[in-house]
Design a protein around this motif. Structure first.
Motif, PDB file in Angstrom:
ATOM      1  N   LEU A  23      46.307  14.340 -17.037  1.00  0.00           N
ATOM      2  CA  LEU A  23      45.995  15.641 -16.450  1.00  0.00           C
ATOM      3  C   LEU A  23      44.802  16.252 -17.173  1.00  0.00           C
ATOM      4  O   LEU A  23      44.887  16.620 -18.328  1.00  0.00           O
ATOM      5  CB  LEU A  23      47.195  16.585 -16.561  1.00  0.00           C
ATOM      6  N   GLU A  24      43.703  16.325 -16.475  1.00  0.00           N
ATOM      7  CA  GLU A  24      42.497  16.923 -17.051  1.00  0.00           C
ATOM      8  C   GLU A  24      41.979  17.988 -16.101  1.00  0.00           C
ATOM      9  O   GLU A  24      41.829  17.740 -14.910  1.00  0.00           O
ATOM     10  CB  GLU A  24      41.427  15.855 -17.259  1.00  0.00           C
ATOM     11  N   ASN A  25      41.707  19.141 -16.629  1.00  0.00           N
ATOM     12  CA  ASN A  25      41.105  20.208 -15.857  1.00  0.00           C
ATOM     13  C   ASN A  25      41.962  20.600 -14.645  1.00  0.00           C
ATOM     14  O   ASN A  25      41.467  20.687 -13.526  1.00  0.00           O
ATOM     15  CB  ASN A  25      39.685  19.807 -15.430  1.00  0.00           C
ATOM     16  N   VAL A  26      43.254  20.793 -14.906  1.00  0.00           N
ATOM     17  CA  VAL A  26      44.165  21.252 -13.855  1.00  0.00           C
ATOM     18  C   VAL A  26      44.965  22.442 -14.389  1.00  0.00           C
ATOM     19  O   VAL A  26      45.472  22.405 -15.498  1.00  0.00           O
ATOM     20  CB  VAL A  26      45.097  20.122 -13.355  1.00  0.00           C
ATOM     21  N   ALA A  27      45.014  23.492 -13.591  1.00  0.00           N
ATOM     22  CA  ALA A  27      45.770  24.687 -13.952  1.00  0.00           C
ATOM     23  C   ALA A  27      47.061  24.711 -13.145  1.00  0.00           C
ATOM     24  O   ALA A  27      47.062  24.382 -11.960  1.00  0.00           O
ATOM     25  CB  ALA A  27      44.951  25.938 -13.646  1.00  0.00           C
ATOM     26  N   VAL A  28      48.153  25.087 -13.782  1.00  0.00           N
ATOM     27  CA  VAL A  28      49.441  25.254 -13.098  1.00  0.00           C
ATOM     28  C   VAL A  28      49.804  26.730 -13.216  1.00  0.00           C
ATOM     29  O   VAL A  28      49.908  27.250 -14.325  1.00  0.00           O
ATOM     30  CB  VAL A  28      50.532  24.355 -13.709  1.00  0.00           C
ATOM     31  N   VAL A  29      49.962  27.380 -12.062  1.00  0.00           N
ATOM     32  CA  VAL A  29      50.223  28.818 -12.042  1.00  0.00           C
ATOM     33  C   VAL A  29      51.433  29.118 -11.169  1.00  0.00           C
ATOM     34  O   VAL A  29      51.809  28.326 -10.314  1.00  0.00           O
ATOM     35  CB  VAL A  29      48.996  29.614 -11.530  1.00  0.00           C
ATOM     36  N   VAL A  30      52.022  30.288 -11.394  1.00  0.00           N
ATOM     37  CA  VAL A  30      53.130  30.775 -10.577  1.00  0.00           C
ATOM     38  C   VAL A  30      52.645  32.009  -9.821  1.00  0.00           C
ATOM     39  O   VAL A  30      52.034  32.903 -10.412  1.00  0.00           O
ATOM     40  CB  VAL A  30      54.347  31.141 -11.459  1.00  0.00           C
ATOM     41  N   PRO A  51      38.427  23.887 -11.722  1.00  0.00           N
ATOM     42  CA  PRO A  51      39.608  23.093 -12.090  1.00  0.00           C
ATOM     43  C   PRO A  51      40.521  22.914 -10.876  1.00  0.00           C
ATOM     44  O   PRO A  51      40.574  23.769  -9.991  1.00  0.00           O
ATOM     45  CB  PRO A  51      40.310  23.947 -13.145  1.00  0.00           C
ATOM     46  N   ALA A  52      41.226  21.801 -10.836  1.00  0.00           N
ATOM     47  CA  ALA A  52      42.269  21.636  -9.825  1.00  0.00           C
ATOM     48  C   ALA A  52      43.341  22.679 -10.116  1.00  0.00           C
ATOM     49  O   ALA A  52      43.500  23.127 -11.254  1.00  0.00           O
ATOM     50  CB  ALA A  52      42.834  20.227  -9.890  1.00  0.00           C
TER      51      ALA A  52
END
Length: 101
Positions: A23-30, A51-52
């Motif tokens: 996982l590179e340059n991926v944001a996980v948000v709610v 970013p993804a």
């Protein structure tokens, strides 16, 4: 008791090390919900030069599974894995075959 964001963090922390390393340059948000698809549990977005992004939607997950804490946690985990699979190029058909639909 773990809060919603905590369940998302637990799902991310439980990723196998080789998968997490990919996982590179991926944001996980709610977010509360997807205004275009209010019943959607999650969304993967990718755009040039950004970013993804994996978004996990709180309201539909809590409405559908909030009465069962273990099931809510399981569904959050499935949603995170489902959306991250798109990051790795896995399409909806293959995800359904794997049981992540």
């Amino acid at each position: 008791m773990v809060d919603f964001e905590g369940h998302v963090r637990v799902a991310l922390d439980a990723l196998p090390p080789d998968l997490a390393a990919g996982l590179e340059n991926v944001a996980v948000v709610v977010e509360e919900e997807n205004p275009d698809e209010p019943d959607s549990f999650g969304l993967f977005e990718e755009a040039p030069y950004l970013p993804a992004k994996v978004t996990v939607y709180r309201r539909p997950l809590e409405e559908d599974f909030g009465d069962e804490p273990e099931e809510l946690e399981r569904q959050i985990r499935l949603t995170v894995l489902h959306e991250l699979a798109h990051y790795f190029g896995i399409d909806e058909e293959r995800l359904e075959e794997l049981g992540y639909r």
